[in-house]
Design a protein around this motif. Sequence first.
Motif, PDB file in Angstrom:
ATOM      1  N   VAL A   1      72.916  10.163  66.245  1.00  0.00           N
ATOM      2  CA  VAL A   1      73.440  11.392  65.860  1.00  0.00           C
ATOM      3  C   VAL A   1      74.948  11.435  65.900  1.00  0.00           C
ATOM      4  N   ILE A   2      75.537  10.937  67.013  1.00  0.00           N
ATOM      5  CA  ILE A   2      76.922  10.850  66.968  1.00  0.00           C
ATOM      6  C   ILE A   2      77.665  10.055  66.152  1.00  0.00           C
ATOM      7  N   LEU A   3      77.159   9.010  65.595  1.00  0.00           N
ATOM      8  CA  LEU A   3      77.596   8.176  64.938  1.00  0.00           C
ATOM      9  C   LEU A   3      77.583   8.646  63.484  1.00  0.00           C
ATOM     10  N   SER A   4      76.304   9.360  63.197  1.00  0.00           N
ATOM     11  CA  SER A   4      76.006  10.107  61.954  1.00  0.00           C
ATOM     12  C   SER A   4      77.492  11.132  61.797  1.00  0.00           C
ATOM     13  N   GLY A   5      77.336  11.791  62.802  1.00  0.00           N
ATOM     14  CA  GLY A   5      78.456  12.744  62.795  1.00  0.00           C
ATOM     15  C   GLY A   5      80.062  12.268  62.558  1.00  0.00           C
ATOM     16  N   LEU A   6      80.130  10.828  63.140  1.00  0.00           N
ATOM     17  CA  LEU A   6      81.463  10.413  62.893  1.00  0.00           C
ATOM     18  C   LEU A   6      81.808   9.768  61.321  1.00  0.00           C
ATOM     19  N   PHE A   7      80.598   9.391  60.898  1.00  0.00           N
ATOM     20  CA  PHE A   7      80.620   8.967  59.635  1.00  0.00           C
ATOM     21  C   PHE A   7      80.977  10.060  58.491  1.00  0.00           C
ATOM     22  N   LEU A   8      80.223  11.262  58.825  1.00  0.00           N
ATOM     23  CA  LEU A   8      80.411  12.593  58.152  1.00  0.00           C
ATOM     24  C   LEU A   8      81.945  12.928  58.158  1.00  0.00           C
ATOM     25  N   VAL A   9      82.496  12.929  59.210  1.00  0.00           N
ATOM     26  CA  VAL A   9      84.018  13.096  59.450  1.00  0.00           C
ATOM     27  C   VAL A   9      84.913  12.409  58.632  1.00  0.00           C
ATOM     28  N   LEU A  10      84.734  10.885  58.761  1.00  0.00           N
ATOM     29  CA  LEU A  10      85.172   9.998  57.796  1.00  0.00           C
ATOM     30  C   LEU A  10      85.302  10.412  56.555  1.00  0.00           C
ATOM     31  N   GLY A  11      83.887  10.795  55.862  1.00  0.00           N
ATOM     32  CA  GLY A  11      83.960  11.358  54.706  1.00  0.00           C
ATOM     33  C   GLY A  11      84.661  12.312  54.371  1.00  0.00           C
ATOM     34  N   ILE A  12      84.745  13.289  55.350  1.00  0.00           N
ATOM     35  CA  ILE A  12      85.374  14.630  55.064  1.00  0.00           C
ATOM     36  C   ILE A  12      86.929  14.360  54.980  1.00  0.00           C
ATOM     37  N   LEU A  13      87.483  13.780  55.698  1.00  0.00           N
ATOM     38  CA  LEU A  13      88.850  13.456  55.752  1.00  0.00           C
ATOM     39  C   LEU A  13      89.101  12.385  54.580  1.00  0.00           C
ATOM     40  N   ASP A  14      88.061  12.029  53.777  1.00  0.00           N
ATOM     41  CA  ASP A  14      88.297  11.032  52.601  1.00  0.00           C
ATOM     42  C   ASP A  14      88.868   9.816  52.966  1.00  0.00           C
ATOM     43  N   LEU A  15      88.419   9.172  54.014  1.00  0.00           N
ATOM     44  CA  LEU A  15      88.844   7.880  54.564  1.00  0.00           C
ATOM     45  C   LEU A  15      87.556   6.899  54.160  1.00  0.00           C
ATOM     46  N   SER A  16      87.479   7.024  52.929  1.00  0.00           N
ATOM     47  CA  SER A  16      86.049   5.927  52.722  1.00  0.00           C
ATOM     48  C   SER A  16      86.541   4.593  52.731  1.00  0.00           C
ATOM     49  N   LYS A  17      87.810   4.206  52.366  1.00  0.00           N
ATOM     50  CA  LYS A  17      88.310   3.029  52.656  1.00  0.00           C
ATOM     51  C   LYS A  17      88.138   2.581  53.965  1.00  0.00           C
ATOM     52  N   THR A  18      88.558   3.345  55.027  1.00  0.00           N
ATOM     53  CA  THR A  18      88.673   3.230  56.395  1.00  0.00           C
ATOM     54  C   THR A  18      87.074   3.000  56.729  1.00  0.00           C
ATOM     55  N   LEU A  19      86.245   3.746  56.197  1.00  0.00           N
ATOM     56  CA  LEU A  19      84.880   3.865  56.456  1.00  0.00           C
ATOM     57  C   LEU A  19      84.148   2.178  56.059  1.00  0.00           C
ATOM     58  N   ASN A  20      84.538   1.709  55.023  1.00  0.00           N
ATOM     59  CA  ASN A  20      84.111   0.653  54.366  1.00  0.00           C
ATOM     60  C   ASN A  20      84.702  -0.330  55.425  1.00  0.00           C
ATOM     61  N   ALA A  21      85.991  -0.406  55.796  1.00  0.00           N
ATOM     62  CA  ALA A  21      86.288  -1.572  56.674  1.00  0.00           C
ATOM     63  C   ALA A  21      85.544  -1.485  58.023  1.00  0.00           C
TER      64      ALA A  21
END
Length: 295
Positions: free
Chosen positions: A76-96
């Motif tokens: 659940v925490i990891l899901s929240g972290l990925f959602l935060v990265l999406g909100i901040l428009d850090l898709s490249k960071t998420l892919n990395a």
Amino acid sequence: MNINFEQAWDDMITRLESWVDQLIINLPNIILSIVVFILALILSKYISRLTLRLLEKSKLQASMKNVIAKLVSVLVILSGLFLVLGILDLSKTLNAILAGAGVAGLAVGLALQGALANTYSGIVLSYIKQIKFGDWIETNDYEGEVVDLDLRAVTIKQPDNNLVYIPNKLVLENAIKNFSTTAQSRVILECGVAYESDLEFVRDLVNKTIVKNFDPVESVDDIIFLYTEFGDSSINFEVRFWIDSTSALEVLKAKTEAMIAIKKVFDENDITIPFPIRTLDFPKKVVVGTTEHPN
């Protein structure tokens, strides 16, 4: 020199201003991300508790239930972290991060093969009925009561109160002897009597002694008495009977009580339990030796 310094200072001021502008523009997203992450932390606790309640009716070990609840909380925490990265428009960071996690996962998997095998074995052991908390088992040359079972090892308490931690992989791959699968345990006692003893009297005496001292044994029909061999110094026998316990420690206690009772009745009836002896048989005429004296 002064021109270069002024140019560098202007570039730094310009970059700082752009950072401040980006911070102001993205401030709502940042606040939203913080709120989402906090909500994810709170939600993980509630979902963890809910998971424990749902697992209460299962046959899993208590330690395994806690582990599963923690894993769900982490997801659940990891899901929240990925959602935060999406909100901040850090898709490249998420892919990395995902790419790095894949490479790191492969490296960690190769380095921790033994640990992963124990983890998988622990999950399997939590599902099987042959081993659970409170059982008295024997495995990998160790015997004792199962007091804990987690993703790393099975913990058993030996009769001398020492704890033994056996890796789950070894328990799963080797034979397990579970003394707690039945309501009773068999006591096996071996002994020997002198050759001049009345064997039928010895058998009846031992059977009556067992019936008298152990409540689960209701009659001599519940006892197995067998003469096993003509030994070097005694005729050996074996007596077997059941007690209402699955603990190996209780079996040893019952065997001790049986030995005390049998020794007592043997002494009262002049029945000898011989120790190993060697008999030397000399002929009637023995020449010890001759000595010749010179003239």
